[in-house]
Design a protein around this motif. Structure first.
Motif, PDB file in Angstrom:
ATOM      1  N   GLU A 137     131.931  58.414  37.168  1.00  0.00           N
ATOM      2  CA  GLU A 137     133.295  58.525  37.683  1.00  0.00           C
ATOM      3  C   GLU A 137     133.932  57.149  37.868  1.00  0.00           C
ATOM      4  OE1 GLU A 137     136.483  58.240  40.366  1.00  0.00           O
ATOM      5  OE2 GLU A 137     134.453  57.598  40.938  1.00  0.00           O
ATOM      6  N   SER A 138     133.147  56.207  38.368  1.00  0.00           N
ATOM      7  CA  SER A 138     133.665  54.866  38.611  1.00  0.00           C
ATOM      8  C   SER A 138     133.997  54.148  37.304  1.00  0.00           C
ATOM      9  CB  SER A 138     132.639  54.056  39.410  1.00  0.00           C
ATOM     10  OG  SER A 138     133.147  52.781  39.728  1.00  0.00           O
ATOM     11  N   VAL A 139     133.113  54.257  36.312  1.00  0.00           N
ATOM     12  CA  VAL A 139     133.364  53.619  35.015  1.00  0.00           C
ATOM     13  C   VAL A 139     134.611  54.218  34.366  1.00  0.00           C
ATOM     14  CG1 VAL A 139     132.469  53.344  32.671  1.00  0.00           C
ATOM     15  CG2 VAL A 139     130.984  52.903  34.632  1.00  0.00           C
ATOM     16  N   ASP A 140     134.751  55.548  34.435  1.00  0.00           N
ATOM     17  CA  ASP A 140     135.956  56.185  33.893  1.00  0.00           C
ATOM     18  C   ASP A 140     137.214  55.614  34.541  1.00  0.00           C
ATOM     19  OD1 ASP A 140     134.401  57.776  32.312  1.00  0.00           O
ATOM     20  OD2 ASP A 140     134.687  59.618  33.460  1.00  0.00           O
ATOM     21  N   ARG A 141     137.181  55.525  35.854  1.00  0.00           N
ATOM     22  CA  ARG A 141     138.353  55.028  36.598  1.00  0.00           C
ATOM     23  C   ARG A 141     138.637  53.567  36.267  1.00  0.00           C
ATOM     24  NH1 ARG A 141     137.744  52.421  41.014  1.00  0.00           N
ATOM     25  NH2 ARG A 141     135.712  53.377  41.437  1.00  0.00           N
ATOM     26  N   LEU A 142     137.593  52.756  36.210  1.00  0.00           N
ATOM     27  CA  LEU A 142     137.782  51.326  35.952  1.00  0.00           C
ATOM     28  C   LEU A 142     138.272  51.073  34.532  1.00  0.00           C
ATOM     29  CD1 LEU A 142     134.604  50.033  37.792  1.00  0.00           C
ATOM     30  CD2 LEU A 142     136.975  49.556  38.454  1.00  0.00           C
ATOM     31  N   LEU A 143     137.723  51.771  33.554  1.00  0.00           N
ATOM     32  CA  LEU A 143     138.185  51.598  32.182  1.00  0.00           C
ATOM     33  C   LEU A 143     139.650  52.035  32.050  1.00  0.00           C
ATOM     34  CD1 LEU A 143     135.126  52.773  30.047  1.00  0.00           C
ATOM     35  CD2 LEU A 143     135.938  50.440  30.379  1.00  0.00           C
ATOM     36  N   ALA A 144     139.995  53.134  32.704  1.00  0.00           N
ATOM     37  CA  ALA A 144     141.373  53.620  32.632  1.00  0.00           C
ATOM     38  C   ALA A 144     142.358  52.658  33.297  1.00  0.00           C
ATOM     39  CB  ALA A 144     141.482  54.999  33.281  1.00  0.00           C
ATOM     40  N   SER A 145     141.866  51.841  34.238  1.00  0.00           N
ATOM     41  CA  SER A 145     142.733  50.869  34.916  1.00  0.00           C
ATOM     42  C   SER A 145     142.509  49.454  34.390  1.00  0.00           C
ATOM     43  CB  SER A 145     142.508  50.914  36.431  1.00  0.00           C
ATOM     44  OG  SER A 145     141.154  50.624  36.746  1.00  0.00           O
ATOM     45  N   TRP A 146     141.874  49.360  33.219  1.00  0.00           N
ATOM     46  CA  TRP A 146     141.708  48.097  32.492  1.00  0.00           C
ATOM     47  C   TRP A 146     140.781  47.109  33.189  1.00  0.00           C
ATOM     48  CZ3 TRP A 146     143.748  48.940  27.873  1.00  0.00           C
ATOM     49  CH2 TRP A 146     144.812  49.852  27.771  1.00  0.00           C
ATOM     50  N   GLN A 147     139.916  47.591  34.083  1.00  0.00           N
ATOM     51  CA  GLN A 147     138.961  46.712  34.763  1.00  0.00           C
ATOM     52  C   GLN A 147     137.628  46.750  34.013  1.00  0.00           C
ATOM     53  OE1 GLN A 147     139.902  44.705  37.334  1.00  0.00           O
ATOM     54  NE2 GLN A 147     141.928  45.527  36.898  1.00  0.00           N
ATOM     55  N   LEU A 148     137.640  46.250  32.787  1.00  0.00           N
ATOM     56  CA  LEU A 148     136.471  46.346  31.918  1.00  0.00           C
ATOM     57  C   LEU A 148     135.299  45.550  32.468  1.00  0.00           C
ATOM     58  CD1 LEU A 148     138.925  47.169  30.095  1.00  0.00           C
ATOM     59  CD2 LEU A 148     137.653  46.203  28.173  1.00  0.00           C
ATOM     60  N   GLY A 149     135.569  44.390  33.027  1.00  0.00           N
ATOM     61  CA  GLY A 149     134.497  43.548  33.540  1.00  0.00           C
ATOM     62  C   GLY A 149     133.759  44.205  34.691  1.00  0.00           C
ATOM     63  N   ALA A 208     133.591  47.416  35.399  1.00  0.00           N
ATOM     64  CA  ALA A 208     132.844  48.577  34.905  1.00  0.00           C
ATOM     65  C   ALA A 208     131.511  48.141  34.313  1.00  0.00           C
ATOM     66  CB  ALA A 208     133.669  49.326  33.859  1.00  0.00           C
ATOM     67  N   GLY A 209     131.526  47.055  33.553  1.00  0.00           N
ATOM     68  CA  GLY A 209     130.284  46.539  32.964  1.00  0.00           C
ATOM     69  C   GLY A 209     129.307  46.061  34.016  1.00  0.00           C
ATOM     70  N   ARG A 210     129.824  45.413  35.053  1.00  0.00           N
ATOM     71  CA  ARG A 210     128.945  44.923  36.115  1.00  0.00           C
ATOM     72  C   ARG A 210     128.294  46.090  36.865  1.00  0.00           C
ATOM     73  NH1 ARG A 210     133.160  41.028  36.196  1.00  0.00           N
ATOM     74  NH2 ARG A 210     134.410  42.211  37.698  1.00  0.00           N
ATOM     75  N   GLN A 211     129.054  47.148  37.099  1.00  0.00           N
ATOM     76  CA  GLN A 211     128.488  48.307  37.788  1.00  0.00           C
ATOM     77  C   GLN A 211     127.423  49.004  36.938  1.00  0.00           C
ATOM     78  OE1 GLN A 211     131.233  51.024  39.611  1.00  0.00           O
ATOM     79  NE2 GLN A 211     132.399  49.406  40.622  1.00  0.00           N
ATOM     80  N   LEU A 212     127.602  49.009  35.643  1.00  0.00           N
ATOM     81  CA  LEU A 212     126.582  49.589  34.763  1.00  0.00           C
ATOM     82  C   LEU A 212     125.264  48.841  34.895  1.00  0.00           C
ATOM     83  CD1 LEU A 212     128.816  50.284  31.652  1.00  0.00           C
ATOM     84  CD2 LEU A 212     127.374  51.989  32.776  1.00  0.00           C
ATOM     85  N   GLN A 213     125.323  47.510  34.921  1.00  0.00           N
ATOM     86  CA  GLN A 213     124.100  46.737  35.078  1.00  0.00           C
ATOM     87  C   GLN A 213     123.479  46.968  36.457  1.00  0.00           C
ATOM     88  OE1 GLN A 213     124.341  42.504  34.505  1.00  0.00           O
ATOM     89  NE2 GLN A 213     122.195  42.182  34.933  1.00  0.00           N
ATOM     90  N   ASP A 214     124.306  46.979  37.490  1.00  0.00           N
ATOM     91  CA  ASP A 214     123.779  47.208  38.844  1.00  0.00           C
ATOM     92  C   ASP A 214     123.013  48.525  38.901  1.00  0.00           C
ATOM     93  OD1 ASP A 214     124.907  44.843  39.656  1.00  0.00           O
ATOM     94  OD2 ASP A 214     126.637  45.770  40.641  1.00  0.00           O
ATOM     95  N   PHE A 215     123.574  49.552  38.279  1.00  0.00           N
ATOM     96  CA  PHE A 215     122.920  50.860  38.305  1.00  0.00           C
ATOM     97  C   PHE A 215     121.618  50.851  37.506  1.00  0.00           C
ATOM     98  CE2 PHE A 215     122.100  54.878  36.117  1.00  0.00           C
ATOM     99  CZ  PHE A 215     121.915  55.731  37.198  1.00  0.00           C
ATOM    100  N   LEU A 216     121.690  50.368  36.265  1.00  0.00           N
ATOM    101  CA  LEU A 216     120.518  50.446  35.396  1.00  0.00           C
ATOM    102  C   LEU A 216     119.386  49.549  35.881  1.00  0.00           C
ATOM    103  CD1 LEU A 216     122.312  50.716  31.965  1.00  0.00           C
ATOM    104  CD2 LEU A 216     120.524  52.266  32.775  1.00  0.00           C
ATOM    105  N   TRP A 217     119.725  48.342  36.255  1.00  0.00           N
ATOM    106  CA  TRP A 217     118.685  47.404  36.693  1.00  0.00           C
ATOM    107  C   TRP A 217     118.191  47.767  38.099  1.00  0.00           C
ATOM    108  CZ3 TRP A 217     118.144  42.176  34.165  1.00  0.00           C
ATOM    109  CH2 TRP A 217     117.026  41.481  34.655  1.00  0.00           C
ATOM    110  N   GLY A 218     119.146  48.054  38.988  1.00  0.00           N
ATOM    111  CA  GLY A 218     118.788  48.310  40.376  1.00  0.00           C
ATOM    112  C   GLY A 218     118.325  49.727  40.621  1.00  0.00           C
TER     113      GLY A 218
END
Length: 883
Positions: free
Chosen positions: A626-638, A640-650
């Motif tokens: 949900e967060s990545v969808d929202r961030l990409l839709a609001s042009w916050q690509l960076g 969204a990418g950081r949250q993906l790493q936080d989730f996968l690594w952490g």
């Protein structure tokens, strides 16, 4: 795929083994082509066309990374997605490159002639023009290469002629003699935007102009003494009382002896120099306006090559402009007319392409009435039909568009779109046409000559969003893919390109060319400097890819940036991104190595068989989605990418996989299968979310996982389920407890293999934590047989304490360390830290140190003191716990 089985996979991610095969496979399968589903929306990204002279640099890399993220995301969402690539003929830049090559042979373009020179440029383009295209492939750019365009190809060329004719027919393109910026080195007019102004230290020369009809003189100040040879007047401010009686009189122009008048004009700044200025209408835009108001003649003393003309006088004719400056100064000194020289810093315009000093010069050129085009373009942004991201750049756009000047579009070059204008040699008729005319429509003569000039490169670039789709023909592509979904580019060309695309799009098609403009910043080094060869800090993207892989470079660039802001990039960031890719690879190898044989493609596991940790990781995945969808839709690509790493690594690797190992290595076969289902489900969905950022490692892993469909690149974008806030809060208590115990173990340097005792006062979370006793004991290395979890417990003496939200953990120190030895060690550390704090405080209380030491040194000492005080407080607390 390079490896046939999971067992053969390398232990670390090897990008060089996967990237080229995967890219070639994607392209061969047609995955880069848009779909033809009429029920799906279209999403188009017109690639900013790189110059054919260029090699891939770090700016291209971030452009490609951002655009590919948007394209892959929309493709996975099912949109008819087109990323349209191409290159720009780059008139002046390509001219310069080929002329340098000719110079190595001892030739100039004039030696070859126009036709032969153009053939040489086309040959150069054939040899080197595809280089940037291949480099974009290395970056993983999923462009539709079957639609690749070149600004000089037949389709784009016809669009250029059509646009020129339409604007001319509407009176918005005209030919006239005006002051332009002229580059003597390139031999052509250049636009205002192609002139780079730099503050430089120079001189201000004070020259005596003798009065013509009586004794005395008037003193003027100038930064360009050589241009005085073209003076036709001297101007003063009408309110300047110093010169009131001289207005209307004449002076004799030094070195030339020409009578020129003294005029009064409000454009003169009385505070500059002496308040009297020389007027050279042919070589200064302000002087030209003064000259027109006072009917002063034009004397052009300079040739197109920057040499002095015959009008400068036989003494100076043929001299280079800067050589003439020295000669004029010397002659003025000889005649006693140079009264003084002062240092003066002023702004000097340089040609953007060759860095030569540009000259203001009267010249006959073709112009666009830019103000007429700017009105609708301003309204499109003001009324919200086009949104600029970030929004603050709208103010920059408005300021430039509101003060826009006429656009000089003709260039005295041979490479480019030749102006579609023909001149009849028999009747002077001017013919503007899309197709080459054969006869004069007025007199029937066949003696027609085409205008020798070419168009400004940005004229054709301004048509890029629709010329590439076949305009002016109503092609299927034009109907499907215009307007574009977004225009993404660097903020540094908002005037050069973005504004002109909006103006031309509205003028030619009646529609905005795109609803969004996404602007990224410049890439700088850790010190905030631009990357450049001259500074010795240049980063070659291809070398980075060879060393770290494409995914690492893309991910580091995008997650280090925010819209419109410059980015400080270091190799350490890229290395960290490479480590993330490797972490993901190793996690995937672990998951694949523990899957039951014949496991089907993952589905969302049934909730009734899930443990708390299973429900937690799935809920965290839903929250992330949900967060990545929202961030990409609001042009916050960076972000969204950081949250993906936080989730996968952490969450996934450091927590869930470690918890999963308890069941995977246990005896309960049903739990093993459930955990495997959760592992592969969460991993597969995470790969879909991460794919736009790191396409190669995600596709490589996905191909070895159980899956449906042929390729991750065209897999459906995941839809999040409802996050379970209660489960996430419940498991957060487990994590906080484990994290707190781990921190205490690290603080007291407890051996990793040593199991310790823990007593937990859990209050309302007692039953929840008791159910997770196995997880806590495994992850925190606690002795499960002595682990106590009660609603309330008495505080234990000589214990380290972890206080969380509603949970308190007591760890008896005697079972972790040798108390006496630890007291002794801590006492020594307390003494050392106490001494360090005293020394630092002494320095900071010394007025001489504060006043004389550099500010950076003082600030560093303040930081050191604060850190020492914090360390001392922690050591004393630990010593007190042992007492």
């Amino acid at each position: 795929m390079p490896y046939k089985s999971i067992e053969d996979l390398p232990k670390t991610w090897q990008p060089e083994e996967f990237e080229t095969p995967l890219y070639d496979w994607w392209e061969a399968k047609g995955y880069f082509l848009p779909t033809t589903d009429p029920d799906k929306p279209s999403f188009t990204v017109p690639m900013p066309p790189p110059n054919i002279t260029g090699a891939l640099h770090i700016g291209h890399a971030i452009t490609a990374a951002i655009e590919d993220i948007l394209v892959r995301w929309h493709r996975m969402m099912g949109d008819n997605t087109l990323w349209l690539p191409g290159t720009d003929h780059a008139s002046i830049a390509t001219h310069a490159v080929v002329e340098r090559e000719l110079a190595k042979e001892g030739l100039t373009r004039w030696d070859l002639g126009r036709d032969a020179f153009e053939q040489r440029v086309w040959a150069w383009r054939e040899q080197y023009g595809g280089r940037i295209t291949q480099q974009h492939r290395r970056l993983g750019a999923s462009c539709d290469w079957t639609r690749e365009r070149f600004t000089l190809d037949e389709v784009c060329s016809r669009a250029v002629r059509e646009a020129f004719k339409r604007l001319h027919d509407q009176g918005l393109i005209y030919r006239g003699e005006y002051m332009v910026n002229w580059c003597p080195h390139c031999g052509t007019a250049i636009s205002d935007l192609e002139v780079i102004h730099e503050e430089e230290a120079g001189s201000l020369w004070y020259i005596k102009y003798p009065l013509a009809d009586r004794p005395g003189y008037i003193e003027v100040a100038t930064t360009r003494p050589e241009t005085m040879l073209g003076d036709t007047g001297v101007a003063v401010n009408p309110d300047d009382e110093r010169y009131g009686e001289l207005v209307g009189q004449y002076v004799l122009l030094p070195l030339v002896e020409r009578r020129i008048p003294i005029v009064a004009d409000a454009a003169v700044d009385p505070a500059f120099g002496t308040g009297a200025v020389k007027v050279t209408p042919a070589h200064d835009p302000t002087d030209l306006e003064i000259g027109r108001r006072h009917d002063l003649p034009l004397v052009d003393i300079m040739t197109p090559a920057g040499e002095m003309s015959d009008a400068a006088g036989s003494r100076y004719a043929g001299m280079d402009r800067f050589e003439a400056r020295k000669a004029v100064i010397a002659d003025l000194e000889t005649e006693g007319l140079l009264s003084r020289v002062s240092e003066h810093t002023h702004s000097i315009g340089h040609c953007q392409r060759c860095a030569s000093v540009a000259e203001p010069r009267i010249s006959t050129q073709w112009f666009v009435r830019a103000e007429a085009l700017a009105g609708p373009a301003l309204a499109a942004v003001r009324e919200g039909r086009i949104k600029i991201i970030p929004e603050r750049f709208e103010r920059v756009y408005f300021n430039w568009m509101e003060n826009i000047r006429e656009w000089c579009i003709s260039r005295q070059l041979w490479w480019g779109h030749r102006i579609p204008v023909w001149y009849c040699q028999d009747c002077d008729e001017i013919i503007v046409a899309v197709d080459d005319p054969t006869t004069c429509p007025r007199c029937g003569s066949t003696a027609l000559e085409q205008d020798p000039d070419v168009l400004d490169t940005w004229f054709s670039s301004g048509l890029w969003p629709f010329s590439t789709l076949g305009w002016p023909e109503e092609t299927d592509d034009l109907q499907r893919f215009y307007p574009a979904g977004v225009l993404e580019t660097g903020y540094d060309i908002i005037f050069f390109w973005v504004a002109r695309m909006i103006m031309m799009g509205l003028a030619m098609t009646g529609r905005e060319p795109f609803p969004y403009v996404y602007l990224h910043g410049l890439i700088r080094d850790e010190q905030g400097r631009k990357y450049s060869k001259s500074l010795g800090n240049a980063l070659d993207p291809l070398e980075i890819i060879d060393q770290y892989g494409t995914d690492a470079l893309r991910y580091a660039l995008v997650t280090s940036s925010t819209p419109g802001n410059d980015t400080k990039l270091s190799l350490q960031r890229i290395e960290a991104a490479r480590n993330f890719a490797n972490k993901l690879w190793n996690a995937a190898r672990f998951v694949m190595g523990n899957l039951p044989a014949g496991m089907p493609a993952p589905e969302r596991p049934a909730a009734d068989k899930l443990a708390l940790a299973d429900r937690w990781i799935i809920s965290r995945l839903d929250s992330l989605n949900e967060s990545v969808d929202r961030l990409l839709a609001s042009w916050q690509l960076g972000e969204a990418g950081r949250q993906l790493q936080d989730f996968l690594w952490g969450d996934y690797c450091d927590w869930y996989i470690e918890i999963a190992k308890i069941d995977l290595y246990g005896d309960d076969e049903e739990r093993r299968r459930t955990v495997s289902e959760v592992l592969v489900y969460v991993l597969e969905r995470s790969l879909r979310l991460l794919h736009p950022y790191m396409p190669f490692v995600t596709e490589a892993i996905w191909q070895y996982l159980p899956h449906r469909g042929d390729a991750l690149i065209v897999a459906a974008w995941p839809t999040p389920g409802p996050a379970d806030v209660e489960v996430e809060e419940q498991f957060a208590r487990v994590m906080d407890t484990v994290r707190g115990i781990r921190n205490i173990r690290a603080e007291y340097k407890v051996d990793l293999g040593k199991r310790i005792r823990a007593v937990i006062a859990a209050g309302e979370w007692t039953e929840s934590l008791r159910a997770q006793a196995g997880t806590i004991s495994t992850l925190a290395r606690v002795d499960e047989s002595t682990l106590t979890i009660e609603p309330e417990v008495d505080a234990l003496p000589q214990s380290a304490t972890v206080v969380g939200s509603g949970v308190t953990v007591y760890l008896p120190l005697a079972e972790m360390v040798d108390l006496e030895a630890e007291r002794e060690r801590l006492a020594k550390e307390v003494a050392a830290a106490d001494s360090e704090v005293a020394h630092s405080r002494g320095l900071l209380s010394n007025d001489n140190f504060i006043k004389r030491a550099p500010e950076a040194v003082v600030e560093r000492e303040r930081t050191r003191c604060a850190q020492a005080e914090e360390r001392l407080t922690g050591l004393r607390r630990r010593l007190e716990e042992l007492s």
